[in-house]
Scaffold this motif. Structure first.
Motif, PDB file in Angstrom:
ATOM      1  N   SER A  29       0.875  -1.165   0.000  1.00  0.00           N
ATOM      2  CA  SER A  29       0.000   0.000   0.000  1.00  0.00           C
ATOM      3  C   SER A  29       0.916   1.221   0.000  1.00  0.00           C
ATOM      4  CB  SER A  29      -0.912   0.000   1.234  1.00  0.00           C
ATOM      5  OG  SER A  29      -0.153   0.223   2.408  1.00  0.00           O
ATOM      6  N   ALA A  30       0.333   2.404   0.055  1.00  0.00           N
ATOM      7  CA  ALA A  30       1.150   3.622   0.060  1.00  0.00           C
ATOM      8  C   ALA A  30       1.999   3.733   1.331  1.00  0.00           C
ATOM      9  CB  ALA A  30       0.260   4.855  -0.076  1.00  0.00           C
ATOM     10  N   ASP A  31       1.546   3.126   2.436  1.00  0.00           N
ATOM     11  CA  ASP A  31       2.231   3.276   3.718  1.00  0.00           C
ATOM     12  C   ASP A  31       3.037   2.068   4.169  1.00  0.00           C
ATOM     13  OD1 ASP A  31       1.267   5.875   4.052  1.00  0.00           O
ATOM     14  OD2 ASP A  31      -0.618   5.128   4.865  1.00  0.00           O
ATOM     15  N   ALA A  32       2.828   0.913   3.575  1.00  0.00           N
ATOM     16  CA  ALA A  32       3.544  -0.289   4.017  1.00  0.00           C
ATOM     17  C   ALA A  32       3.619  -1.304   2.880  1.00  0.00           C
ATOM     18  CB  ALA A  32       2.846  -0.906   5.228  1.00  0.00           C
ATOM     19  N   ALA A  33       4.658  -2.128   2.944  1.00  0.00           N
ATOM     20  CA  ALA A  33       4.818  -3.183   1.941  1.00  0.00           C
ATOM     21  C   ALA A  33       5.575  -4.352   2.555  1.00  0.00           C
ATOM     22  CB  ALA A  33       5.563  -2.651   0.723  1.00  0.00           C
ATOM     23  N   GLU A  34       5.287  -5.546   2.039  1.00  0.00           N
ATOM     24  CA  GLU A  34       6.001  -6.759   2.443  1.00  0.00           C
ATOM     25  C   GLU A  34       6.379  -7.511   1.187  1.00  0.00           C
ATOM     26  OE1 GLU A  34       4.027  -9.266   5.244  1.00  0.00           O
ATOM     27  OE2 GLU A  34       3.330  -7.578   6.452  1.00  0.00           O
ATOM     28  N   TRP A  35       7.599  -8.062   1.171  1.00  0.00           N
ATOM     29  CA  TRP A  35       8.041  -8.839   0.032  1.00  0.00           C
ATOM     30  C   TRP A  35       9.055  -9.881   0.461  1.00  0.00           C
ATOM     31  CZ3 TRP A  35       9.535  -3.806   0.855  1.00  0.00           C
ATOM     32  CH2 TRP A  35      10.901  -3.576   1.023  1.00  0.00           C
ATOM     33  N   GLN A  36       9.339 -10.753  -0.483  1.00  0.00           N
ATOM     34  CA  GLN A  36      10.304 -11.818  -0.283  1.00  0.00           C
ATOM     35  C   GLN A  36      11.278 -11.747  -1.453  1.00  0.00           C
ATOM     36  OE1 GLN A  36       8.487 -15.671  -0.368  1.00  0.00           O
ATOM     37  NE2 GLN A  36      10.200 -16.657   0.616  1.00  0.00           N
ATOM     38  N   ALA A  37      12.580 -11.882  -1.161  1.00  0.00           N
ATOM     39  CA  ALA A  37      13.595 -11.821  -2.211  1.00  0.00           C
ATOM     40  C   ALA A  37      14.793 -12.672  -1.818  1.00  0.00           C
ATOM     41  CB  ALA A  37      14.027 -10.381  -2.456  1.00  0.00           C
ATOM     42  N   LYS A  38      15.577 -13.037  -2.801  1.00  0.00           N
ATOM     43  CA  LYS A  38      16.829 -13.755  -2.549  1.00  0.00           C
ATOM     44  C   LYS A  38      17.892 -12.731  -2.178  1.00  0.00           C
ATOM     45  CE  LYS A  38      15.695 -17.994  -3.605  1.00  0.00           C
ATOM     46  NZ  LYS A  38      15.665 -19.021  -2.624  1.00  0.00           N
ATOM     47  N   ALA A  39      18.653 -13.021  -1.150  1.00  0.00           N
ATOM     48  CA  ALA A  39      19.724 -12.126  -0.712  1.00  0.00           C
ATOM     49  C   ALA A  39      21.037 -12.890  -0.730  1.00  0.00           C
ATOM     50  CB  ALA A  39      19.439 -11.608   0.695  1.00  0.00           C
ATOM     51  N   ARG A  40      22.103 -12.219  -1.115  1.00  0.00           N
ATOM     52  CA  ARG A  40      23.433 -12.820  -1.135  1.00  0.00           C
ATOM     53  C   ARG A  40      24.313 -12.062  -0.145  1.00  0.00           C
ATOM     54  NH1 ARG A  40      24.449 -16.168  -5.532  1.00  0.00           N
ATOM     55  NH2 ARG A  40      26.632 -16.094  -4.927  1.00  0.00           N
ATOM     56  N   LEU A  41      24.964 -12.785   0.708  1.00  0.00           N
ATOM     57  CA  LEU A  41      25.943 -12.214   1.623  1.00  0.00           C
ATOM     58  C   LEU A  41      27.207 -13.050   1.476  1.00  0.00           C
ATOM     59  CD1 LEU A  41      26.606 -10.146   3.772  1.00  0.00           C
ATOM     60  CD2 LEU A  41      25.780 -11.727   5.496  1.00  0.00           C
ATOM     61  N   GLY A  42      28.131 -12.518   0.704  1.00  0.00           N
ATOM     62  CA  GLY A  42      29.347 -13.271   0.430  1.00  0.00           C
ATOM     63  C   GLY A  42      29.012 -14.480  -0.425  1.00  0.00           C
ATOM     64  N   PHE A  43      29.306 -15.650   0.046  1.00  0.00           N
ATOM     65  CA  PHE A  43      29.071 -16.880  -0.696  1.00  0.00           C
ATOM     66  C   PHE A  43      27.709 -17.501  -0.390  1.00  0.00           C
ATOM     67  CE2 PHE A  43      31.053 -17.873   3.291  1.00  0.00           C
ATOM     68  CZ  PHE A  43      30.274 -18.908   3.778  1.00  0.00           C
TER      69      PHE A  43
END
Length: 185
Positions: A76-90
């Motif tokens: 929405s304009a005030d809040a959002a939720e999502w899921q994503a792949k994150a890489r930290l080093g290896f």
């Protein structure tokens, strides 16, 4: 009774937190002489009107859509939720993120918090964007401060975290540019 040889030194270091701050204590990161926080800041220039840039970058749904490879769960304009792949080093992990707009002055600035979590780690971020007119467009001054780290991220070296966040921010700003270009009628 057993007594360690370095016990007096350890005791004096524990009294002075500048000398002794083990990673297992409930603290934030040590970095950049900012009271233990990592801070990132920058300046972005866009060839679009202030109304368009400020309006889009003050919208949580738009910001969530700009995250590369994100699957937006709610927005929405005030809040959002999502899921994503994150890489930290290896390592790669699935990151659950929640963004909440905490302050908005239309056309001037926006502040928001970002809570990220994955199995065994978490990260809290406070961000502020300020909008100014520029010749032929809009300038955005931004700051982002990591306010908390938990789990395995408490043990990660600040330099590794800093380089990964800078890479992510570069990709994010490029995505914002693309999405803004798409939003121009």
């Amino acid at each position: 009774m057993y007594r360690r040889r370095d016990a007096p030194l350890l005791a004096s270091c524990q009294k002075n937190p500048r000398i002794f701050s083990p990673p297992w204590e409930d603290e934030t990161t040590a970095g950049a002489n900012l009271g233990g926080m990592l801070r990132f800041s920058g300046f972005e220039a866009f060839p679009f009107t202030r109304a368009l840039v400020a309006g889009k970058l003050s919208d949580a749904a738009f910001l969530a859509a700009c995250v590369p490879d994100a699957v937006v769960r709610s927005a929405s304009a005030d809040a959002a939720e999502w899921q994503a792949k994150a890489r930290l080093g290896f390592a790669t992990a699935t990151l659950e993120s929640q963004l909440a707009i905490t302050g908005r002055t239309p056309g001037e600035s926006v502040t928001f918090t970002l809570a990220n979590r994955t199995a065994g780690a978490g990260l809290g971020v406070m961000t502020k964007l300020s909008f100014d007119d520029a010749a032929g467009g809009t300038n955005v001054d931004w700051t982002a401060e990591i306010t908390s780290r938990s789990g395995l991220l408490k043990l990660a070296p600040s330099s590794l975290l800093q380089s990964q966040v800078q890479s992510l921010l570069s990709d994010l700003w490029q995505s914002v540019r693309t999405k803004l270009q798409d939003a121009v009628p």
